[in-house]
Enzyme design. Structure first.
Site, mmCIF file in Angstrom:
data_model
loop_
_atom_site.group_PDB
_atom_site.id
_atom_site.type_symbol
_atom_site.label_atom_id
_atom_site.label_comp_id
_atom_site.label_asym_id
_atom_site.label_seq_id
_atom_site.Cartn_x
_atom_site.Cartn_y
_atom_site.Cartn_z
ATOM 1 C CG ASN A 153 -1.408 1.841 10.898
ATOM 2 O OD1 ASN A 153 -1.550 0.887 10.132
ATOM 3 N ND2 ASN A 153 -2.404 2.591 11.293
ATOM 4 C CB CYS A 154 2.872 -0.196 6.873
ATOM 5 S SG CYS A 154 3.874 -1.001 8.079
ATOM 6 C CB VAL A 155 -2.581 -2.068 6.940
ATOM 7 C CG1 VAL A 155 -3.810 -2.505 6.171
ATOM 8 C CG2 VAL A 155 -1.599 -3.205 6.993
ATOM 9 C CD GLU A 194 -0.131 1.075 3.288
ATOM 10 O OE1 GLU A 194 -1.089 1.842 3.275
ATOM 11 O OE2 GLU A 194 0.925 1.314 3.875
#
Lengths: 428, 121
Positions: free
Chosen positions: A241-243, A113
């Site tokens: 947070n990487c979503v 993402e």
């Protein structure tokens, strides 16, 4: 608690022999920064590139964006509990390399993402297209597990940002702004005629790639608590947070939280901004109940008339949002919630996964399902082949000429729920 | 006591030694419907069905924790699962499933497992 933020305006970034700021240009010694990052034994290769506003560059997949800062006066150092001792920050003076950012990119899992276009229609959807970005891509050693990989990239971003921020230590800032929170009773006494307002910030805290850290503590293991807004300006909260690129808060968002800035702006004029509560968004329903109970209890304890609640992420955080809203309203306190929407590509579907009649004042960051065509760029930093595996992308997203058709949820910060973007909806 | 409904083999492998795990080789939304059926039988919802920010039309995997014991129908649980089914349906059927390729599958399993791990730590 009083903090001076000194903004050093960065107009351009260049590679140079020494890392320094000269006349608003940030020079970066590539070798020195590379060597610093290679000290981590999990990293086998580092690539550093520049991306400036207006350049035909697409960065993807973006993991985090961080603003370089350095603490020049007062206790503690930047990113306490992570890169420095767990000293309480938020007082004294901090210098900011305003206009510059560190962007980390890299594949942690096979689905991806985060797109930042530095020009074209996509650039309008992300605040990071307006910054001079030092973009860092890292290759990690074979077999590194996803959790370790995520942590490694997270630390790369923070370390690089601290390294760059350090050169601002002895530079005279172009502007200095002061932010102050008084002890609660003094704050109430100072503006007795103004409505008392607090800010409730919800933090994503669910698991791998869905985490946030407060002074180094995993937010999912915390109870709702009070924090001074200026602590956040010194890096007390960082993103792991990487979503959900469009509506996650990067570390840059935390450092520059626009809700905090706007509340300070109105403080003493329209409202009395007395304090801030942070709370988590866990998977377990009993955790949601407990955290929202505490949020409501703390809001009541502060004795405020109104509360602004900002959400982070999509889906089950909608439940936390509504629980917080409902329980605070039941204490007789007015609420305004800030969220974003997944209302389908035509905007016709139900926007949130939860709702309540008490949630009657809503600010939206936009509809994340809207589709956009992003034209090809001359240069890709990162890996374009992941675009058909990107959240908001789909099989066939990547066209032969390099253009891509995606939902705007693929764009970093597009529907940010702190309002750090251009999109919203207005009633007339 | 807890019970897990899942279509993720990693969750089954890790937790079936300690908890009652019902593993099915079914779609995401079918897992939610199994959970709804259990709630109608008196089980209580313990973890949020829409855990994680990976959208229902992107990941094939879903694990949900419910109570092992059956009591009276818990209306709150029923509301949450029905709203979750509606949301998942919007993503999967109105917006459309995203077909990822390559080794994505295993990564989605690991993320789903990590969301469940968070509930047991």
């Amino acid at each position: 608690m009083r903090l001076e933020l000194g903004n050093i305006l960065i107009k351009d970034i260049q590679f140079g022999k020494g890392t320094k700021i000269v006349d608003g240009v940030l020079y970066v010694n590539k070798e020195e920064l590379t060597n610093l990052l290679l000290e981590d034994e999990n990293i086998v290769d580092v690539s550093i590139e520049m991306a400036r506003p207006g350049e035909s560059i697409r960065i993807t997949p973006v993991k985090d964006v961080i603003e370089p800062r350095v603490k020049v006066e007062g206790p503690g150092s930047i990113f306490p509990g992570v890169l420095s001792k767990v000293e309480t920050v938020g007082t004294g003076r901090t210098h900011v390399l305003k206009g510059a950012a560190v962007v980390t990119t890299g594949k942690i899992v096979a689905f991806q993402e985060g797109i930042v276009d530095m020009t074209g229609p996509g650039a309008d959807y992300t605040p990071f297209s307006k910054l001079n970005n030092v973009v860092i891509s890292c290759d990690v050693k074979e077999g590194l597990k996803q959790h370790e990989h995520e942590k490694t990239l997270r630390m790369v971003g923070l370390k690089s940002s601290k390294y760059l921020g350090e050169v601002g230590r002895n530079v005279e800032p172009d502007e200095v702004n002061t932010y102050e929170t008084l002890p609660l009773i003094k704050s109430i006494e100072k503006y007795p005629e103004l409505p008392k307002v607090a800010y409730v910030q919800m933090l994503q805290s669910q698991g791998l790639m869905h985490d946030t850290y407060i002074y180094g503590v995993d937010a999912k293991k915390t109870l709702s608590t009070l924090i001074n807004p200026t602590e956040i300006m010194d890096g007390a909260i960082i993103s792991g947070n990487c979503v959900s690129a469009c509506d996650k808060n990067t570390t840059y968002h935390h450092l520059n939280n626009p809700v905090i800035h706007d509340l300070f702006e109105k403080h003493g004029k329209e409202i009395n901004f007395v304090g801030m509560i942070i709370t988590n968004e866990n998977v377990y329903l009993a955790d949601k109940e407990r955290s929202s109970n505490w949020t409501a209890k703390l809001a009541e304890y502060l004795g405020v008339d109104g509360v602004i609640i900002s959400q982070e992420g999509f889906g089950n955080p909608d439940t936390d949002l509504i629980m917080n809203c409902k329980k605070i309203e039941e204490k007789g306190i007015d609420t305004v919630i800030i969220t974003d929407e997944y209302a389908g590509r035509d905007g016709g579907s139900q926007s949130l996964a939860d709702a309540d009649p008490k949630a009657d004042a809503v600010v939206t960051g936009g509809n994340a399902n809207e589709v956009i065509k992003l034209p090809p760029m001359n240069k890709i930093i990162g890996d374009i082949s992941v675009v058909d595996k990107i959240a908001g992308g789909f099989d066939g997203s990547l066209e032969d000429d390099g253009s891509i058709v995606v939902e705007i949820q693929a764009i970093t910060g597009a529907t940010n729920e702190l309002g750090f973007n251009e999109l919203t909806a207005k009633g007339f | 006591m807890k019970k897990i409904i899942t279509n993720n083999i990693l969750v089954n492998n890790k937790y079936s030694k300690y908890y009652e795990v019902e593993y099915f080789d079914i779609d995401y939304i079918e897992v939610l419907k199994k959970v709804r059926d259990c709630i109608h039988m008196g089980h209580k919802l313990l973890s949020h069905p829409l855990s994680g920010s990976v959208k229902p039309n992107e990941t094939p995997y879903k694990s949900v924790i419910i109570s092992k014991e059956k009591e009276e129908l818990d209306i709150n649980s029923l509301m949450v699962i029905e709203e979750s089914i509606q949301t998942a349906d919007k993503f999967i059927n109105k917006i459309g499933r995203v077909n990822f390729k390559d080794k994505v599958d295993e990564d989605f399993q690991i993320v789903d497992l990590s969301l469940i791990d968070g509930c047991f730590k």
